[in-house]
Write an enzyme that holds these catalytic residues in place. Structure first.
Site, short mmCIF file in Angstrom:
data_model
loop_
_atom_site.label_atom_id
_atom_site.label_comp_id
_atom_site.label_asym_id
_atom_site.label_seq_id
_atom_site.Cartn_x
_atom_site.Cartn_y
_atom_site.Cartn_z
N PHE A 235 1.14 -1.20 -0.10
CA PHE A 235 -0.08 0.20 0.15
C PHE A 235 0.96 1.26 -0.02
O PHE A 235 0.86 2.19 1.00
CB PHE A 235 -0.94 -0.01 1.31
CG PHE A 235 -1.66 -1.16 1.40
CD1 PHE A 235 -2.93 -1.38 0.67
CD2 PHE A 235 -1.09 -2.23 2.09
CE1 PHE A 235 -3.71 -2.78 0.94
CE2 PHE A 235 -1.81 -3.50 2.35
CZ PHE A 235 -3.02 -3.51 1.92
N ASP A 257 0.96 -1.03 -5.14
CA ASP A 257 -0.26 -0.19 -4.91
C ASP A 257 -1.15 -0.43 -6.10
O ASP A 257 -0.87 -0.70 -7.21
CB ASP A 257 -0.13 1.55 -4.87
CG ASP A 257 -1.22 2.13 -4.07
OD1 ASP A 257 -1.05 2.54 -2.85
OD2 ASP A 257 -2.03 2.34 -4.65
N ASN A 285 -2.79 -5.61 -6.57
CA ASN A 285 -3.76 -5.64 -5.26
C ASN A 285 -2.91 -6.42 -4.48
O ASN A 285 -2.40 -7.51 -4.85
CB ASN A 285 -5.12 -6.34 -5.65
CG ASN A 285 -5.91 -6.56 -4.57
OD1 ASN A 285 -5.52 -6.97 -3.42
ND2 ASN A 285 -7.24 -6.30 -4.92
N ASP A 312 0.73 -0.85 5.45
CA ASP A 312 -0.15 0.38 5.88
C ASP A 312 -1.35 0.43 5.03
O ASP A 312 -1.57 1.48 4.04
CB ASP A 312 1.01 1.59 5.52
CG ASP A 312 0.10 2.90 6.00
OD1 ASP A 312 -0.42 2.90 6.89
OD2 ASP A 312 0.82 4.16 5.29
N CYS A 352 -5.10 2.50 10.63
CA CYS A 352 -5.63 3.90 10.68
C CYS A 352 -7.13 3.75 11.05
O CYS A 352 -7.77 4.83 10.82
CB CYS A 352 -5.36 4.52 9.65
SG CYS A 352 -5.97 3.99 8.08
N1 SAH Z 1 1.53 4.11 3.01
C1 SAH Z 1 1.10 5.07 2.32
C2 SAH Z 1 -0.34 5.51 2.54
C3 SAH Z 1 -1.39 4.16 2.36
S1 SAH Z 1 -2.91 4.72 1.91
C4 SAH Z 1 1.69 6.54 2.65
O1 SAH Z 1 2.52 6.36 3.56
O2 SAH Z 1 1.75 7.62 2.00
C5 SAH Z 1 -3.51 3.32 1.14
C6 SAH Z 1 -3.16 3.21 -0.25
O3 SAH Z 1 -3.51 1.66 -0.51
C7 SAH Z 1 -3.75 3.82 -1.33
O4 SAH Z 1 -2.78 4.41 -2.03
C8 SAH Z 1 -4.57 2.89 -2.09
O5 SAH Z 1 -4.45 3.15 -3.59
C9 SAH Z 1 -3.96 1.52 -1.80
N2 SAH Z 1 -4.68 0.48 -1.78
C10 SAH Z 1 -5.93 0.16 -1.29
N3 SAH Z 1 -6.52 -1.00 -1.31
C11 SAH Z 1 -5.52 -1.55 -2.02
C12 SAH Z 1 -5.22 -3.17 -2.65
N4 SAH Z 1 -6.26 -4.00 -2.10
N5 SAH Z 1 -4.01 -3.34 -2.84
C13 SAH Z 1 -3.11 -2.35 -3.04
N6 SAH Z 1 -3.42 -1.02 -2.70
C14 SAH Z 1 -4.27 -0.85 -2.06
#
Ligand code: SAH
Length: 409
Positions: A235, A257, A285, A312, A352
Protein backbone atom coordinates in the site's frame (compact mmCIF):
# COMPACT_ATOMS: atom_id res chain seq x y z
CA UNK A 1 -28.31 50.08 31.93
CA UNK A 2 -25.52 49.45 29.45
CA UNK A 3 -26.19 47.34 26.39
CA UNK A 4 -25.38 43.68 26.95
CA UNK A 5 -22.01 42.54 25.70
CA UNK A 6 -22.45 40.72 22.38
CA UNK A 7 -21.51 37.39 23.97
CA UNK A 8 -24.25 37.64 26.57
CA UNK A 9 -26.80 38.38 23.88
CA UNK A 10 -26.02 35.18 21.98
CA UNK A 11 -28.74 32.53 22.00
CA UNK A 12 -28.20 30.05 24.82
CA UNK A 13 -28.14 26.27 24.67
CA UNK A 14 -28.88 24.73 28.07
CA UNK A 15 -27.67 21.18 28.60
CA UNK A 16 -29.45 18.43 30.47
CA UNK A 17 -28.12 17.42 33.89
CA UNK A 18 -24.93 15.30 33.70
CA UNK A 19 -24.12 16.43 30.15
CA UNK A 20 -21.70 19.18 31.14
CA UNK A 21 -18.76 17.11 32.37
CA UNK A 22 -17.46 15.99 29.02
CA UNK A 23 -17.61 19.57 27.76
CA UNK A 24 -15.63 20.73 30.80
CA UNK A 25 -13.14 17.91 30.10
CA UNK A 26 -12.52 19.34 26.64
CA UNK A 27 -14.85 17.38 24.35
CA UNK A 28 -16.48 19.81 21.89
CA UNK A 29 -19.48 17.81 20.68
CA UNK A 30 -23.03 18.31 21.92
CA UNK A 31 -25.67 15.99 20.45
CA UNK A 32 -29.36 16.93 20.25
CA UNK A 33 -30.14 14.42 23.00
CA UNK A 34 -27.92 16.30 25.47
CA UNK A 35 -29.80 19.58 25.04
CA UNK A 36 -32.57 20.56 27.46
CA UNK A 37 -33.48 23.88 25.92
CA UNK A 38 -32.46 26.54 23.38
CA UNK A 39 -33.46 29.99 24.59
CA UNK A 40 -34.37 31.76 21.37
CA UNK A 41 -34.48 31.15 17.65
CA UNK A 42 -31.02 30.25 16.39
CA UNK A 43 -29.96 30.15 12.78
CA UNK A 44 -27.78 27.22 11.70
CA UNK A 45 -24.13 28.25 11.65
CA UNK A 46 -24.57 30.85 14.43
CA UNK A 47 -22.61 31.16 17.63
CA UNK A 48 -24.38 30.12 20.82
CA UNK A 49 -23.55 30.29 24.51
CA UNK A 50 -23.55 26.91 26.20
CA UNK A 51 -24.64 26.53 29.82
CA UNK A 52 -25.28 23.61 32.14
CA UNK A 53 -28.72 22.85 33.54
CA UNK A 54 -28.07 25.27 36.42
CA UNK A 55 -27.27 27.96 33.84
CA UNK A 56 -23.57 27.99 34.68
CA UNK A 57 -21.40 29.10 31.78
CA UNK A 58 -19.62 26.36 29.81
CA UNK A 59 -18.48 28.10 26.64
CA UNK A 60 -19.32 29.24 23.14
CA UNK A 61 -20.14 26.88 20.30
CA UNK A 62 -21.21 26.74 16.68
CA UNK A 63 -24.81 25.64 16.22
CA UNK A 64 -26.27 23.50 13.44
CA UNK A 65 -29.61 21.74 13.94
CA UNK A 66 -29.09 19.84 10.66
CA UNK A 67 -26.03 18.05 12.00
CA UNK A 68 -25.97 15.07 14.37
CA UNK A 69 -23.56 17.25 16.34
CA UNK A 70 -25.86 20.14 17.17
CA UNK A 71 -23.21 22.28 18.87
CA UNK A 72 -19.43 22.24 18.48
CA UNK A 73 -17.90 24.09 21.42
CA UNK A 74 -14.98 26.25 20.32
CA UNK A 75 -14.04 28.06 23.49
CA UNK A 76 -14.63 27.89 27.23
CA UNK A 77 -13.75 31.58 27.53
CA UNK A 78 -16.01 34.62 27.45
CA UNK A 79 -14.43 35.86 24.24
CA UNK A 80 -15.36 37.28 20.87
CA UNK A 81 -14.99 34.75 18.07
CA UNK A 82 -13.32 36.90 15.45
CA UNK A 83 -10.17 36.84 13.32
CA UNK A 84 -7.97 37.46 16.36
CA UNK A 85 -9.56 34.44 18.06
CA UNK A 86 -8.79 32.16 15.10
CA UNK A 87 -5.31 33.59 14.79
CA UNK A 88 -4.50 32.86 18.43
CA UNK A 89 -5.95 29.35 18.27
CA UNK A 90 -4.09 28.47 15.04
CA UNK A 91 -0.89 30.03 16.39
CA UNK A 92 -1.09 27.72 19.40
CA UNK A 93 -1.49 24.76 17.02
CA UNK A 94 1.54 25.93 15.01
CA UNK A 95 3.62 26.07 18.18
CA UNK A 96 2.77 22.44 18.94
CA UNK A 97 4.16 21.48 15.51
CA UNK A 98 7.26 23.63 15.93
CA UNK A 99 7.97 22.01 19.30
CA UNK A 100 7.30 18.40 18.30
CA UNK A 101 8.30 18.43 14.62
CA UNK A 102 11.20 20.91 14.68
CA UNK A 103 12.41 21.84 11.23
CA UNK A 104 9.38 20.37 9.43
CA UNK A 105 7.90 22.56 6.69
CA UNK A 106 4.99 20.27 5.80
CA UNK A 107 2.54 19.17 8.44
CA UNK A 108 -1.12 19.26 9.42
CA UNK A 109 -1.32 22.73 10.91
CA UNK A 110 -4.83 22.42 12.35
CA UNK A 111 -6.40 19.05 13.04
CA UNK A 112 -9.98 19.83 14.02
CA UNK A 113 -10.84 18.47 17.50
CA UNK A 114 -7.16 17.74 18.18
CA UNK A 115 -6.55 21.50 18.05
CA UNK A 116 -9.90 22.52 19.55
CA UNK A 117 -11.26 23.74 16.21
CA UNK A 118 -13.90 21.12 15.44
CA UNK A 119 -14.73 21.12 11.74
CA UNK A 120 -11.49 22.73 10.52
CA UNK A 121 -8.46 21.07 8.94
CA UNK A 122 -5.49 22.97 7.53
CA UNK A 123 -2.55 21.14 5.97
CA UNK A 124 0.69 22.96 5.22
CA UNK A 125 2.72 21.71 2.29
CA UNK A 126 5.71 24.05 2.37
CA UNK A 127 4.18 27.37 1.24
CA UNK A 128 0.84 25.98 0.09
CA UNK A 129 -2.05 25.49 2.51
CA UNK A 130 -4.96 23.14 1.99
CA UNK A 131 -8.13 23.92 3.90
CA UNK A 132 -11.10 21.70 4.73
CA UNK A 133 -14.21 22.83 6.60
CA UNK A 134 -16.47 19.97 7.60
CA UNK A 135 -18.88 21.93 9.82
CA UNK A 136 -21.30 24.64 8.69
CA UNK A 137 -20.15 27.12 11.36
CA UNK A 138 -16.53 26.81 10.18
CA UNK A 139 -17.51 26.91 6.53
CA UNK A 140 -19.33 30.21 7.04
CA UNK A 141 -16.20 31.65 8.68
CA UNK A 142 -13.84 30.55 5.92
CA UNK A 143 -12.88 34.06 4.88
CA UNK A 144 -11.99 35.00 8.46
CA UNK A 145 -9.90 31.83 8.78
CA UNK A 146 -8.15 32.56 5.47
CA UNK A 147 -7.28 36.06 6.72
CA UNK A 148 -5.90 34.59 9.95
CA UNK A 149 -3.81 32.04 8.02
CA UNK A 150 -2.38 34.77 5.78
CA UNK A 151 -1.28 36.76 8.81
CA UNK A 152 0.33 33.76 10.45
CA UNK A 153 2.28 32.05 7.65
CA UNK A 154 1.95 34.21 4.49
CA UNK A 155 1.20 31.23 2.24
CA UNK A 156 1.78 31.42 -1.52
CA UNK A 157 -1.50 29.62 -2.16
CA UNK A 158 -4.53 28.42 -0.20
CA UNK A 159 -6.47 25.53 -1.73
CA UNK A 160 -9.93 24.42 -0.64
CA UNK A 161 -10.47 20.65 -0.69
CA UNK A 162 -14.02 20.34 0.51
CA UNK A 163 -15.20 17.09 -1.02
CA UNK A 164 -15.71 15.07 2.16
CA UNK A 165 -18.80 12.92 2.62
CA UNK A 166 -19.19 14.41 6.10
CA UNK A 167 -20.17 17.81 4.65
CA UNK A 168 -23.45 16.33 3.49
CA UNK A 169 -24.48 15.78 7.12
CA UNK A 170 -23.99 19.49 7.76
CA UNK A 171 -26.08 20.54 4.77
CA UNK A 172 -22.95 21.58 2.84
CA UNK A 173 -22.20 20.79 -0.80
CA UNK A 174 -18.80 19.91 -2.27
CA UNK A 175 -16.27 22.59 -3.11
CA UNK A 176 -12.78 22.41 -4.61
CA UNK A 177 -10.92 25.53 -5.61
CA UNK A 178 -8.23 28.10 -4.98
CA UNK A 179 -8.99 30.59 -2.21
CA UNK A 180 -5.73 32.54 -2.50
CA UNK A 181 -2.87 32.72 -4.97
CA UNK A 182 -2.40 30.27 -7.82
CA UNK A 183 -1.56 26.59 -8.26
CA UNK A 184 -0.38 25.09 -11.53
CA UNK A 185 -0.40 21.31 -11.43
CA UNK A 186 1.29 19.04 -8.87
CA UNK A 187 3.75 20.48 -6.35
CA UNK A 188 6.95 19.00 -4.99
CA UNK A 189 6.64 18.79 -1.21
CA UNK A 190 9.57 18.41 1.15
CA UNK A 191 8.96 15.82 3.87
CA UNK A 192 11.84 14.79 6.12
CA UNK A 193 14.23 16.05 3.43
CA UNK A 194 12.70 13.90 0.67
CA UNK A 195 10.74 15.32 -2.25
CA UNK A 196 7.22 14.08 -2.95
CA UNK A 197 5.32 15.18 -6.00
CA UNK A 198 1.68 15.48 -5.10
CA UNK A 199 -1.47 16.86 -6.63
CA UNK A 200 -2.97 18.99 -3.88
CA UNK A 201 -6.25 19.42 -5.73
CA UNK A 202 -6.89 15.73 -6.37
CA UNK A 203 -4.66 13.47 -4.24
CA UNK A 204 -5.69 11.24 -1.32
CA UNK A 205 -6.42 13.02 1.94
CA UNK A 206 -5.25 16.51 1.04
CA UNK A 207 -2.14 15.28 -0.77
CA UNK A 208 0.13 13.23 1.47
CA UNK A 209 -0.20 11.05 4.54
CA UNK A 210 1.38 13.63 6.83
CA UNK A 211 0.29 11.58 9.86
CA UNK A 212 2.97 8.99 9.04
CA UNK A 213 5.89 11.41 8.85
CA UNK A 214 7.42 10.47 12.21
CA UNK A 215 6.79 6.78 11.51
CA UNK A 216 8.60 6.94 8.15
CA UNK A 217 11.73 8.04 9.99
CA UNK A 218 11.51 5.51 12.82
CA UNK A 219 10.75 2.62 10.45
CA UNK A 220 13.69 3.60 8.23
CA UNK A 221 15.98 3.64 11.29
CA UNK A 222 14.92 0.09 12.13
CA UNK A 223 15.41 -1.04 8.53
CA UNK A 224 18.88 0.56 8.54
CA UNK A 225 19.89 -1.89 11.29
CA UNK A 226 20.06 -4.49 8.49
CA UNK A 227 22.48 -3.05 5.93
CA UNK A 228 21.42 -3.58 2.32
CA UNK A 229 17.94 -4.78 3.28
CA UNK A 230 15.35 -6.07 0.83
CA UNK A 231 12.09 -4.29 1.61
CA UNK A 232 8.44 -4.70 0.62
CA UNK A 233 6.20 -1.62 1.05
CA UNK A 234 2.57 -2.73 0.78
CA UNK A 235 0.00 0.00 0.00
CA UNK A 236 2.86 2.29 -0.97
CA UNK A 237 0.87 5.27 -2.37
CA UNK A 238 3.51 7.92 -3.25
CA UNK A 239 6.33 5.84 -1.79
CA UNK A 240 6.49 7.33 1.71
CA UNK A 241 7.91 4.29 3.49
CA UNK A 242 9.73 2.99 0.40
CA UNK A 243 11.76 6.16 -0.20
CA UNK A 244 12.66 6.57 3.46
CA UNK A 245 13.83 2.94 3.53
CA UNK A 246 15.89 3.38 0.35
CA UNK A 247 17.53 6.53 1.69
CA UNK A 248 18.37 4.67 4.91
CA UNK A 249 20.36 2.08 2.94
CA UNK A 250 17.92 -0.58 1.76
CA UNK A 251 19.30 -2.01 -1.46
CA UNK A 252 16.09 -3.26 -3.02
CA UNK A 253 12.65 -1.83 -2.29
CA UNK A 254 9.42 -3.01 -3.90
CA UNK A 255 6.28 -0.88 -3.47
CA UNK A 256 2.78 -2.18 -4.23
CA UNK A 257 -0.34 -0.13 -4.86
CA UNK A 258 -3.54 -0.79 -6.75
CA UNK A 259 -3.68 2.76 -8.05
CA UNK A 260 -1.79 3.15 -11.33
CA UNK A 261 -1.52 6.90 -10.72
CA UNK A 262 0.05 6.32 -7.30
CA UNK A 263 2.55 3.85 -8.80
CA UNK A 264 3.51 6.32 -11.53
CA UNK A 265 3.91 9.17 -9.02
CA UNK A 266 5.94 6.99 -6.61
CA UNK A 267 8.23 6.01 -9.49
CA UNK A 268 8.77 9.68 -10.37
CA UNK A 269 9.40 10.42 -6.68
CA UNK A 270 12.10 7.74 -6.52
CA UNK A 271 13.82 9.33 -9.52
CA UNK A 272 13.50 12.86 -8.14
CA UNK A 273 15.28 11.73 -4.97
CA UNK A 274 18.04 9.82 -6.75
CA UNK A 275 16.68 6.51 -5.43
CA UNK A 276 15.41 5.00 -8.70
CA UNK A 277 18.07 2.28 -8.76
CA UNK A 278 16.87 0.79 -5.47
CA UNK A 279 13.10 1.23 -5.88
CA UNK A 280 10.45 -0.37 -8.07
CA UNK A 281 6.73 0.20 -7.75
CA UNK A 282 4.19 -2.28 -9.05
CA UNK A 283 0.54 -1.79 -9.81
CA UNK A 284 -1.01 -4.67 -7.86
CA UNK A 285 -3.72 -5.63 -5.43
CA UNK A 286 -1.77 -6.43 -2.26
CA UNK A 287 -4.08 -9.32 -1.32
CA UNK A 288 -3.60 -11.00 -4.72
CA UNK A 289 0.13 -10.26 -4.87
CA UNK A 290 0.81 -11.69 -1.41
CA UNK A 291 -1.31 -14.73 -2.22
CA UNK A 292 0.58 -15.44 -5.43
CA UNK A 293 3.93 -15.06 -3.66
CA UNK A 294 2.95 -17.40 -0.81
CA UNK A 295 1.24 -20.12 -2.82
CA UNK A 296 3.57 -23.08 -3.40
CA UNK A 297 3.16 -26.44 -5.08
CA UNK A 298 2.94 -29.70 -3.06
CA UNK A 299 6.69 -30.33 -3.07
CA UNK A 300 7.89 -26.74 -3.04
CA UNK A 301 9.10 -24.83 -0.05
CA UNK A 302 8.49 -21.13 0.32
CA UNK A 303 11.76 -19.20 0.55
CA UNK A 304 11.22 -15.97 2.47
CA UNK A 305 12.93 -13.13 0.67
CA UNK A 306 12.31 -9.90 2.55
CA UNK A 307 14.27 -8.36 5.41
CA UNK A 308 11.47 -5.88 6.09
CA UNK A 309 7.80 -5.62 5.18
CA UNK A 310 5.59 -2.58 5.71
CA UNK A 311 1.82 -2.94 5.84
CA UNK A 312 0.01 0.39 5.76
CA UNK A 313 -3.43 -0.35 4.33
CA UNK A 314 -6.33 2.06 4.07
CA UNK A 315 -8.90 1.81 6.85
CA UNK A 316 -10.84 -1.40 6.27
CA UNK A 317 -13.68 -0.14 8.48
CA UNK A 318 -16.30 2.52 7.97
CA UNK A 319 -18.14 1.84 11.20
CA UNK A 320 -18.23 -0.55 14.12
CA UNK A 321 -20.31 -3.11 12.20
CA UNK A 322 -17.56 -3.64 9.63
CA UNK A 323 -14.88 -4.44 12.24
CA UNK A 324 -15.11 -8.28 11.99
CA UNK A 325 -14.59 -8.16 8.19
CA UNK A 326 -11.76 -5.70 8.64
CA UNK A 327 -10.04 -7.98 11.14
CA UNK A 328 -10.21 -10.85 8.65
CA UNK A 329 -8.54 -8.58 6.08
CA UNK A 330 -5.80 -7.56 8.53
CA UNK A 331 -5.23 -11.20 9.51
CA UNK A 332 -4.91 -12.29 5.88
CA UNK A 333 -2.20 -9.77 4.99
CA UNK A 334 -0.26 -10.45 8.20
CA UNK A 335 -0.33 -14.21 7.65
CA UNK A 336 1.10 -13.86 4.18
CA UNK A 337 3.57 -11.12 5.04
CA UNK A 338 4.98 -13.22 7.90
CA UNK A 339 5.54 -16.11 5.49
CA UNK A 340 7.59 -13.82 3.25
CA UNK A 341 9.78 -12.41 6.04
CA UNK A 342 13.22 -13.86 6.67
CA UNK A 343 14.06 -14.96 10.23
CA UNK A 344 15.16 -11.80 12.04
CA UNK A 345 13.12 -9.74 9.60
CA UNK A 346 11.14 -6.64 10.46
CA UNK A 347 7.39 -6.21 10.15
CA UNK A 348 6.17 -2.59 10.44
CA UNK A 349 2.40 -2.63 10.48
CA UNK A 350 -0.21 0.10 10.80
CA UNK A 351 -3.92 0.38 11.34
CA UNK A 352 -5.64 3.72 10.76
CA UNK A 353 -9.11 2.67 11.84
CA UNK A 354 -10.48 4.45 14.90
CA UNK A 355 -12.76 1.43 15.48
CA UNK A 356 -9.88 -1.05 15.92
CA UNK A 357 -7.90 -0.34 19.08
CA UNK A 358 -4.25 -1.19 19.43
CA UNK A 359 -4.79 -4.25 21.67
CA UNK A 360 -7.22 -5.72 19.13
CA UNK A 361 -4.83 -4.92 16.33
CA UNK A 362 -1.91 -6.59 18.08
CA UNK A 363 -4.10 -9.66 18.73
CA UNK A 364 -4.64 -9.99 14.99
CA UNK A 365 -0.90 -9.89 14.36
CA UNK A 366 -0.28 -12.45 17.13
CA UNK A 367 -2.92 -14.75 15.74
CA UNK A 368 -1.25 -14.60 12.32
CA UNK A 369 2.13 -15.24 13.99
CA UNK A 370 0.70 -18.28 15.77
CA UNK A 371 -0.73 -19.71 12.56
CA UNK A 372 2.61 -19.31 10.78
CA UNK A 373 4.52 -20.58 13.84
CA UNK A 374 6.47 -17.36 14.19
CA UNK A 375 7.49 -15.74 17.43
CA UNK A 376 7.74 -11.96 17.41
CA UNK A 377 9.67 -9.40 19.40
CA UNK A 378 7.99 -5.99 19.54
CA UNK A 379 10.63 -3.30 18.95
CA UNK A 380 8.50 -0.18 18.41
CA UNK A 381 4.99 1.14 18.85
CA UNK A 382 3.66 3.84 16.59
CA UNK A 383 0.86 6.35 16.71
CA UNK A 384 -0.13 9.30 14.57
CA UNK A 385 2.57 11.96 14.14
CA UNK A 386 2.40 14.93 16.54
CA UNK A 387 0.75 17.12 13.91
CA UNK A 388 -2.36 14.99 14.53
CA UNK A 389 -2.61 15.61 18.30
CA UNK A 390 -4.26 13.02 20.47
CA UNK A 391 -6.45 14.49 23.21
CA UNK A 392 -7.45 11.63 25.55
CA UNK A 393 -10.63 13.39 26.68
CA UNK A 394 -11.68 13.38 23.01
CA UNK A 395 -11.27 9.67 22.18
CA UNK A 396 -12.14 10.26 18.52
CA UNK A 397 -8.82 12.08 18.07
CA UNK A 398 -6.92 8.76 18.27
CA UNK A 399 -6.96 6.61 15.15
CA UNK A 400 -3.52 5.59 13.88
CA UNK A 401 -1.65 2.83 15.64
CA UNK A 402 1.14 0.55 14.60
CA UNK A 403 3.93 -1.74 15.72
CA UNK A 404 7.30 -2.91 14.54
CA UNK A 405 8.08 -6.54 15.25
CA UNK A 406 11.19 -8.57 14.61
CA UNK A 407 10.75 -12.22 13.78
CA UNK A 408 12.58 -14.11 16.54
CA UNK A 409 12.05 -17.37 14.70
N1 SAH B 1 1.67 4.04 2.96
C1 SAH B 1 1.13 5.18 2.27
C2 SAH B 1 -0.34 5.39 2.52
C3 SAH B 1 -1.19 4.26 2.16
S1 SAH B 1 -2.82 4.74 1.89
C4 SAH B 1 1.85 6.44 2.69
O1 SAH B 1 2.51 6.43 3.72
O2 SAH B 1 1.74 7.44 2.01
C5 SAH B 1 -3.48 3.34 1.19
C6 SAH B 1 -3.04 3.06 -0.23
O3 SAH B 1 -3.45 1.72 -0.48
C7 SAH B 1 -3.66 3.90 -1.31
O4 SAH B 1 -2.64 4.41 -2.12
C8 SAH B 1 -4.54 2.94 -2.13
O5 SAH B 1 -4.48 3.17 -3.53
C9 SAH B 1 -3.91 1.62 -1.82
N2 SAH B 1 -4.77 0.43 -1.81
C10 SAH B 1 -5.98 0.28 -1.24
N3 SAH B 1 -6.38 -1.01 -1.31
C11 SAH B 1 -5.39 -1.68 -1.94
C12 SAH B 1 -5.19 -3.05 -2.31
N4 SAH B 1 -6.10 -3.98 -2.03
N5 SAH B 1 -4.05 -3.37 -2.93
C13 SAH B 1 -3.11 -2.44 -3.20
N6 SAH B 1 -3.23 -1.15 -2.87
C14 SAH B 1 -4.37 -0.78 -2.26
Amino acid sequence: MTAPAPIDSLPTVILKPREADRIVAGHPWIYAGAIMHVTQGVTDGDLVQVKDHRKHWLGIGLYNAKSKITVRVITHEHTTVDQAFFEARIKAALEVRRRHLPGATSFRMVNAEGDFLSGLIVDKYDDVLVLQTSALGMDLRKQTIVAALKNLVSPRTIVERNEMASRKFEGLSDANGILEGTLDGPVSVNLNGLKFETDLRAGHKTGLYLDQQANYQRTAELIALTPGATVLDCFSFLGGFALHAARAGAKQVVGLDQSADAVAAATRNATANGLAAQCTFENANVFDWLKSQTTVGPHEKLIPKFDAIILDPPSFTRNRASVPDALRGYKEIHLRALKLLKPGGLLATFCCSHHVDSATFQDVVLSAAFDTRRILRRVATFSQSPDHPYIPSIPETEYLKGFAFEVVR
